[in-house]
Design a protein around this motif. Sequence first.
Motif, PDB file in Angstrom:
ATOM      1  N   MET A  68       0.772  -1.167  -0.310  1.00 60.67           N
ATOM      2  CA  MET A  68       0.135   0.067  -0.114  1.00 60.67           C
ATOM      3  C   MET A  68       0.579   1.292   0.046  1.00 60.67           C
ATOM      4  O   MET A  68       0.348   2.491  -0.287  1.00 60.67           O
ATOM      5  CB  MET A  68      -0.756   0.117   1.471  1.00 60.67           C
ATOM      6  CG  MET A  68      -2.071  -1.073   1.135  1.00 60.67           C
ATOM      7  SD  MET A  68      -3.107  -1.051   2.660  1.00 60.67           S
ATOM      8  CE  MET A  68      -3.979   0.339   2.407  1.00 60.67           C
ATOM      9  N   ILE A  69       2.119   1.247   0.149  1.00 61.32           N
ATOM     10  CA  ILE A  69       3.134   2.407   0.282  1.00 61.32           C
ATOM     11  C   ILE A  69       4.443   1.794  -0.268  1.00 61.32           C
ATOM     12  O   ILE A  69       4.705   0.879  -0.534  1.00 61.32           O
ATOM     13  CB  ILE A  69       3.280   2.597   1.756  1.00 61.32           C
ATOM     14  CG1 ILE A  69       3.918   1.627   2.628  1.00 61.32           C
ATOM     15  CG2 ILE A  69       2.146   3.147   2.533  1.00 61.32           C
ATOM     16  CD1 ILE A  69       4.663   2.100   3.992  1.00 61.32           C
ATOM     17  N   GLY A  88      -1.423   4.786  -4.287  1.00 58.91           N
ATOM     18  CA  GLY A  88      -2.814   5.087  -4.856  1.00 58.91           C
ATOM     19  C   GLY A  88      -3.932   5.141  -3.918  1.00 58.91           C
ATOM     20  O   GLY A  88      -5.126   5.388  -3.851  1.00 58.91           O
ATOM     21  N   GLY A  89      -3.470   4.662  -2.378  1.00 65.33           N
ATOM     22  CA  GLY A  89      -4.330   4.552  -1.294  1.00 65.33           C
ATOM     23  C   GLY A  89      -4.597   5.905  -0.550  1.00 65.33           C
ATOM     24  O   GLY A  89      -4.024   6.901  -0.883  1.00 65.33           O
ATOM     25  N   GLN A 105      -8.318   3.849   4.039  1.00 63.77           N
ATOM     26  CA  GLN A 105      -7.641   2.347   3.593  1.00 63.77           C
ATOM     27  C   GLN A 105      -6.660   2.005   4.614  1.00 63.77           C
ATOM     28  O   GLN A 105      -6.841   0.710   4.793  1.00 63.77           O
ATOM     29  CB  GLN A 105      -7.301   2.514   2.112  1.00 63.77           C
ATOM     30  CG  GLN A 105      -8.560   2.732   1.239  1.00 63.77           C
ATOM     31  CD  GLN A 105      -8.090   2.915  -0.170  1.00 63.77           C
ATOM     32  OE1 GLN A 105      -7.243   3.878  -0.505  1.00 63.77           O
ATOM     33  NE2 GLN A 105      -8.738   2.016  -1.169  1.00 63.77           N
ATOM     34  N   VAL A 106      -5.682   2.916   4.911  1.00 64.00           N
ATOM     35  CA  VAL A 106      -4.660   2.378   5.749  1.00 64.00           C
ATOM     36  C   VAL A 106      -5.461   2.056   7.143  1.00 64.00           C
ATOM     37  O   VAL A 106      -5.088   1.012   7.803  1.00 64.00           O
ATOM     38  CB  VAL A 106      -3.556   3.672   6.241  1.00 64.00           C
ATOM     39  CG1 VAL A 106      -2.883   3.256   7.349  1.00 64.00           C
ATOM     40  CG2 VAL A 106      -2.989   3.759   4.769  1.00 64.00           C
ATOM     41  N   MET A 107      -5.964   2.880   7.691  1.00 65.36           N
ATOM     42  CA  MET A 107      -7.077   2.540   8.975  1.00 65.36           C
ATOM     43  C   MET A 107      -7.731   1.175   8.753  1.00 65.36           C
ATOM     44  O   MET A 107      -7.684   0.198   9.623  1.00 65.36           O
ATOM     45  CB  MET A 107      -8.109   3.425   9.251  1.00 65.36           C
ATOM     46  CG  MET A 107      -7.246   4.839   9.684  1.00 65.36           C
ATOM     47  SD  MET A 107      -6.323   4.943  11.169  1.00 65.36           S
ATOM     48  CE  MET A 107      -7.786   4.938  12.464  1.00 65.36           C
ATOM     49  N   GLU A 108      -8.388   0.930   7.621  1.00 66.40           N
ATOM     50  CA  GLU A 108      -9.080  -0.423   7.307  1.00 66.40           C
ATOM     51  C   GLU A 108      -8.099  -1.588   7.364  1.00 66.40           C
ATOM     52  O   GLU A 108      -8.377  -2.474   8.029  1.00 66.40           O
ATOM     53  CB  GLU A 108      -9.623  -0.234   6.138  1.00 66.40           C
ATOM     54  CG  GLU A 108     -10.786   0.582   6.135  1.00 66.40           C
ATOM     55  CD  GLU A 108     -11.372   0.878   4.649  1.00 66.40           C
ATOM     56  OE1 GLU A 108     -10.952   0.380   3.761  1.00 66.40           O
ATOM     57  OE2 GLU A 108     -12.569   1.545   4.493  1.00 66.40           O
ATOM     58  N   ARG A 139       1.577  12.700   0.487  1.00 67.43           N
ATOM     59  CA  ARG A 139       1.860  11.708   1.701  1.00 67.43           C
ATOM     60  C   ARG A 139       0.663  11.219   2.518  1.00 67.43           C
ATOM     61  O   ARG A 139      -0.341  11.839   2.603  1.00 67.43           O
ATOM     62  CB  ARG A 139       3.110  12.037   2.444  1.00 67.43           C
ATOM     63  CG  ARG A 139       4.364  12.194   1.781  1.00 67.43           C
ATOM     64  CD  ARG A 139       5.383  12.442   2.585  1.00 67.43           C
ATOM     65  NE  ARG A 139       6.881  12.569   2.017  1.00 67.43           N
ATOM     66  CZ  ARG A 139       7.644  11.618   1.870  1.00 67.43           C
ATOM     67  NH1 ARG A 139       7.312  10.177   2.146  1.00 67.43           N
ATOM     68  NH2 ARG A 139       8.739  11.659   1.009  1.00 67.43           N
ATOM     69  N   ILE A 140       1.167  10.091   3.353  1.00 64.64           N
ATOM     70  CA  ILE A 140      -0.041   9.791   4.236  1.00 64.64           C
ATOM     71  C   ILE A 140       1.046   9.769   5.743  1.00 64.64           C
ATOM     72  O   ILE A 140       1.992   9.361   5.691  1.00 64.64           O
ATOM     73  CB  ILE A 140      -0.787   8.341   4.263  1.00 64.64           C
ATOM     74  CG1 ILE A 140      -1.552   8.353   3.075  1.00 64.64           C
ATOM     75  CG2 ILE A 140      -1.282   8.034   5.488  1.00 64.64           C
ATOM     76  CD1 ILE A 140      -2.058   6.962   2.689  1.00 64.64           C
ATOM     77  N   VAL A 141       0.468  10.588   6.600  1.00 66.38           N
ATOM     78  CA  VAL A 141       1.069  10.616   8.040  1.00 66.38           C
ATOM     79  C   VAL A 141       0.626   9.715   8.849  1.00 66.38           C
ATOM     80  O   VAL A 141      -0.401   9.616   9.346  1.00 66.38           O
ATOM     81  CB  VAL A 141       1.161  11.810   8.267  1.00 66.38           C
ATOM     82  CG1 VAL A 141       1.717  12.286  10.038  1.00 66.38           C
ATOM     83  CG2 VAL A 141       1.497  12.974   7.603  1.00 66.38           C
ATOM     84  N   LEU A 142       1.629   8.689   9.405  1.00 65.93           N
ATOM     85  CA  LEU A 142       1.126   7.899  10.490  1.00 65.93           C
ATOM     86  C   LEU A 142       1.724   7.965  11.690  1.00 65.93           C
ATOM     87  O   LEU A 142       2.774   8.684  11.859  1.00 65.93           O
ATOM     88  CB  LEU A 142       1.755   6.290  10.118  1.00 65.93           C
ATOM     89  CG  LEU A 142       1.631   5.657   8.537  1.00 65.93           C
ATOM     90  CD1 LEU A 142       2.489   4.501   8.519  1.00 65.93           C
ATOM     91  CD2 LEU A 142       0.479   5.889   8.071  1.00 65.93           C
ATOM     92  N   VAL A 143       0.681   8.179  12.903  1.00 62.46           N
ATOM     93  CA  VAL A 143       1.175   8.472  14.157  1.00 62.46           C
ATOM     94  C   VAL A 143       1.008   7.269  15.107  1.00 62.46           C
ATOM     95  O   VAL A 143       0.010   6.822  15.175  1.00 62.46           O
ATOM     96  CB  VAL A 143       0.178   9.693  14.646  1.00 62.46           C
ATOM     97  CG1 VAL A 143       0.767  10.255  15.925  1.00 62.46           C
ATOM     98  CG2 VAL A 143       0.493  10.967  13.619  1.00 62.46           C
TER      99      VAL A 143
END
Length: 335
Positions: free
Chosen positions: A168-169, A253-254, A258-261, A301-305
Amino acid sequence: MTLRVGIVGATGYTALEVARLLLAHPEAELVAATSRAEDGKSIAEIHPSLAGRCDVPIETLDPAALAKKCDVVMSCLPHGASAETCKQLIEHGVRVVDFSADFRLSSQATYEKWYGVQHPWPERIGKTVYGLPEFFADQIRDADLVANPGCYPTSAILPLSPLIAKQMIEANDIIVDSKSGVSGAGRSAKIGTLYCEVNESIAAYGVGSHRHQPEMADLVHRIGGQEISLVFTPHLTPMDRGILSTIYVRPRGGTAKQVMECWREQYADCPFVTPVDHLPATKHVAGTNHVQMTARDAGDRIVLVCAIDNLTKGASGAAIQNMNVMFGLPQTTGL
């Protein structure tokens, strides 16, 4: 039957946290503790917060004698010293959870490059189960030796591994920016962790050279099945405990939703990992074995915490969780 637990290297913060957690554990008891420097004292003399609750005497390490007293030993020694002690304990028939980095990595060459010492038990490098029950519980159950995870790596491996596994990344563009409380530096006196140095300040350290970086890359590769490239920068913050890791990834592309899912599916049966809608903070998990994670879209980007307690899920709580798995108890027992 009550599990008999011993601690080797009983003077540090992780040893104190193990003792604190065992006081509330219904199926385990601290029965022995060792330290080269504090022989003859009780553990409560070394850790005054245990006064009136734990009076286990501190002894000089004798692996054969300790193995006779214990079902499992927590080795809280530093890297290098721990491996030799673990070998002796296992040869005497006791199971061990090792807090050092001596058995976490897959490669002897990588270990010796980053830690600068010759490994005293190279035969176990790459053949020791990594103590993250969220992924390795089946192997932990029968293990004689478990490599307890590093604190910073826990806060990166848990968010990243499922996303790498599902592609996904982007695997070669990951930035891990972490803040830790001062207890992560240990209990020994150091100028950089004195009150006057740390209070009212925040500082980066180990830039490009922190030993937890190869552990993150190695384990995400092991779990996710794909080699990754990451930049890791840790920071020291003026608080006792806790880690907050902010991780910048480039999606394929996500979206954050979708990351949370993905996380909710991956960790549905994991009692200590919780994807949350709010932004996690270290106070939300302080003193617990819980992990809170969330994701946010941020441009391209997607930020993950991710928030954990560095002394609990980042060290001693994980060790108790591993012990529970090793002896057939529910992971949450005593936690």
